[in-house]
Design an enzyme around this catalytic site. Structure first.
Site, PDB file in Angstrom:
ATOM      1  N   LYS A   1      10.471   5.201  -3.107  1.00  0.00           N
ATOM      2  CA  LYS A   1      11.694   4.628  -3.666  1.00  0.00           C
ATOM      3  C   LYS A   1      12.310   3.607  -2.718  1.00  0.00           C
ATOM      4  O   LYS A   1      12.802   2.549  -3.145  1.00  0.00           O
ATOM      5  CB  LYS A   1      12.704   5.732  -3.962  1.00  0.00           C
TER       6      LYS A   1
ATOM      7  N   PHE B   1       5.361  10.291  -1.635  1.00  0.00           N
ATOM      8  CA  PHE B   1       6.308  10.777  -2.634  1.00  0.00           C
ATOM      9  C   PHE B   1       7.513   9.835  -2.674  1.00  0.00           C
ATOM     10  O   PHE B   1       7.344   8.630  -2.784  1.00  0.00           O
ATOM     11  CB  PHE B   1       6.696  12.235  -2.360  1.00  0.00           C
ATOM     12  N   SER B   2       8.736  10.349  -2.570  1.00  0.00           N
ATOM     13  CA  SER B   2       9.911   9.515  -2.844  1.00  0.00           C
ATOM     14  C   SER B   2      10.297   8.563  -1.722  1.00  0.00           C
ATOM     15  O   SER B   2      11.237   7.780  -1.906  1.00  0.00           O
ATOM     16  CB  SER B   2      11.097  10.398  -3.209  1.00  0.00           C
ATOM     17  N   VAL B   3       9.600   8.581  -0.605  1.00  0.00           N
ATOM     18  CA  VAL B   3       9.757   7.462   0.334  1.00  0.00           C
ATOM     19  C   VAL B   3       9.395   6.158  -0.387  1.00  0.00           C
ATOM     20  O   VAL B   3       9.896   5.083  -0.046  1.00  0.00           O
ATOM     21  CB  VAL B   3       8.888   7.674   1.591  1.00  0.00           C
TER      22      VAL B   3
END
Length: 391
Positions: free
Chosen positions: A108, A104-106
């Site tokens: 980013k 998921f947003s890791v």
């Protein structure tokens, strides 16, 4: 293992299917490989430890243990590395050491590191307008925004990320990527088409506001500046240089554009290898300078008003005194603890004073904020114990 019966594009990331799908993204939606290359794997020698028994104080004053926190927060795998030695590496409910898990947003933070490498090479100027790289954005709400605004999530774009709101833009983003059923024939069919529809809400450079679309525009800029699509670019600049154990993958839309803000999958120990860059001035465990030391320093120091902008966020970040810089979270005043975070319980934790890097991959299906704070407290407790033992 085959896909569970009844799984569909409308339910694959929710119970009871998520435990399978978080570890089998490549088997369900289109992805592209981020190659680890042919270099050596960065060794993480095992050492004896008893971290699971360490006490963890909860927010309400109750005391549990690290093991109980991990067991109670939907953990699929967790690991702790101290001074280059792996003190804990545990997998639960069928996940294994070579299993790729959705970050998921890791994701980013990985894209942020690619931007840092490109900046170090002179390919991206942080004060440059986004339209210098993607002229088409001049007709969107991103007109006038800079690369720096994207890195710190301080554009003035109108974007809501409340999954419980049927009208939130995050749902259109998921549809554009092909990760959710299309609810309207007029919905954008690709990620880039979606980004071009976004409108301004306030002046660029104001308060921090968490918006996944910022990373998607940043990834687009990286591809333009680097002259390659993200799978090849991230392989060349990051993944082949950290001594990764295995290839990573990234979800791609109908035109092959990567899901930059949340579509990367990788194995647990490679999260440790990435996090180690923030202990070693951007140098990997194999001795390669992956991102410039100046980029790491800028990330740790923040900008002159980073903490004020974070405090001014309209949402409660539950991190008083913290900040967000270069796609990384700082949960406390100061720069000792650095986080990469993703929904449903994904985390990389770096404690610089204790020389600890930890990671957790999870399938949490309720509100992730309390569990995130429980995990943070558990990693803090382990880092404190390790710093005390070795000081």
């Amino acid at each position: 293992m085959s896909a569970p019966a009844g799984i569909s594009l409308g339910n694959w990331l929710s119970a009871p299917y998520a435990h399978w799908s978080f570890q089998h993204v490549d088997d369900f939606v289109p992805t592209a490989v981020i190659s680890r290359g042919t270099g050596p794997v960065a060794a993480l020698p095992a050492a004896t430890s008893h971290l699971s028994a360490i006490s963890v104080a909860g927010a309400d004053g109750t005391v549990t243990t690290v093991g109980e926190v991990m067991a109670g927060t939907g953990t699929d795998g967790w690991a702790v590395c101290h001074r280059g030695s792996m003190l804990a590496e545990e997998y639960l409910d069928g996940m294994g050491a070579n299993t790729r898990h959705l970050l998921f947003s890791v994701s980013k933070s990985l894209v942020g590191a690619v931007a840092g490498a490109l900046h170090g090479a002179g390919a991206i100027q942080l004060d440059a307008p986004v339209t210098a790289f993607v002229p088409a954005l001049a007709d969107s709400g991103y007109d006038g925004a800079t690369v720096r605004h994207l890195l710190d999530m301080r554009s003035g774009i109108a974007f809501t990320e409340n999954y419980s709101d049927p009208g939130a833009q995050i749902h259109l983003l998921d549809q554009a990527m092909g990760w959710a059923p299309r609810t309207s024939p007029d919905a954008p069919a690709t990620l880039r088409d979606f980004l071009l529809t976004l409108h301004p809400k306030s002046a660029h450079g104001g308060a921090f506001h968490y918006r996944s679309c910022e990373t998607d525009v940043l990834g687009w800029i990286c591809e333009v500046a680097g002259g390659q699509r993200m799978p090849e670019l991230m392989s060349e600049l990051l993944w082949s240089r950290i001594g990764a154990q295995g290839d990573a993958t990234i979800g791609v839309d109908a035109c092959g554009t990567g899901f930059f803000d949340g579509g990367i999958s990788a194995c647990l120990t490679d999260m440790i290898r990435f996090g180690s860059l923030f202990l070693r001035d951007g140098v990997s465990l194999t001795g390669q300078q992956v991102v410039p030391a100046a980029w790491i320093a800028d990330t740790l120091d923040g900008g002159p008003d980073s903490r004020q902008a974070f405090a001014a966020c309209p949402d409660d970040n539950e991190m008083p005194g913290g900040m967000y810089r270069n796609q990384m979270w700082f949960p406390y005043p100061g720069n000792n603890v650095v986080l990469c975070q993703g929904m449903c319980g994904q985390m990389i934790y770096v404690n610089r004073a204790a020389e600890v890097v930890a990671a957790k991959l999870s399938t949490q299906l309720d509100s992730h904020e309390p569990h995130m704070l429980d995990t943070l407290r558990a990693f803090d407790a382990m880092a404190h114990e390790l710093a005390g033992i070795t000081s």
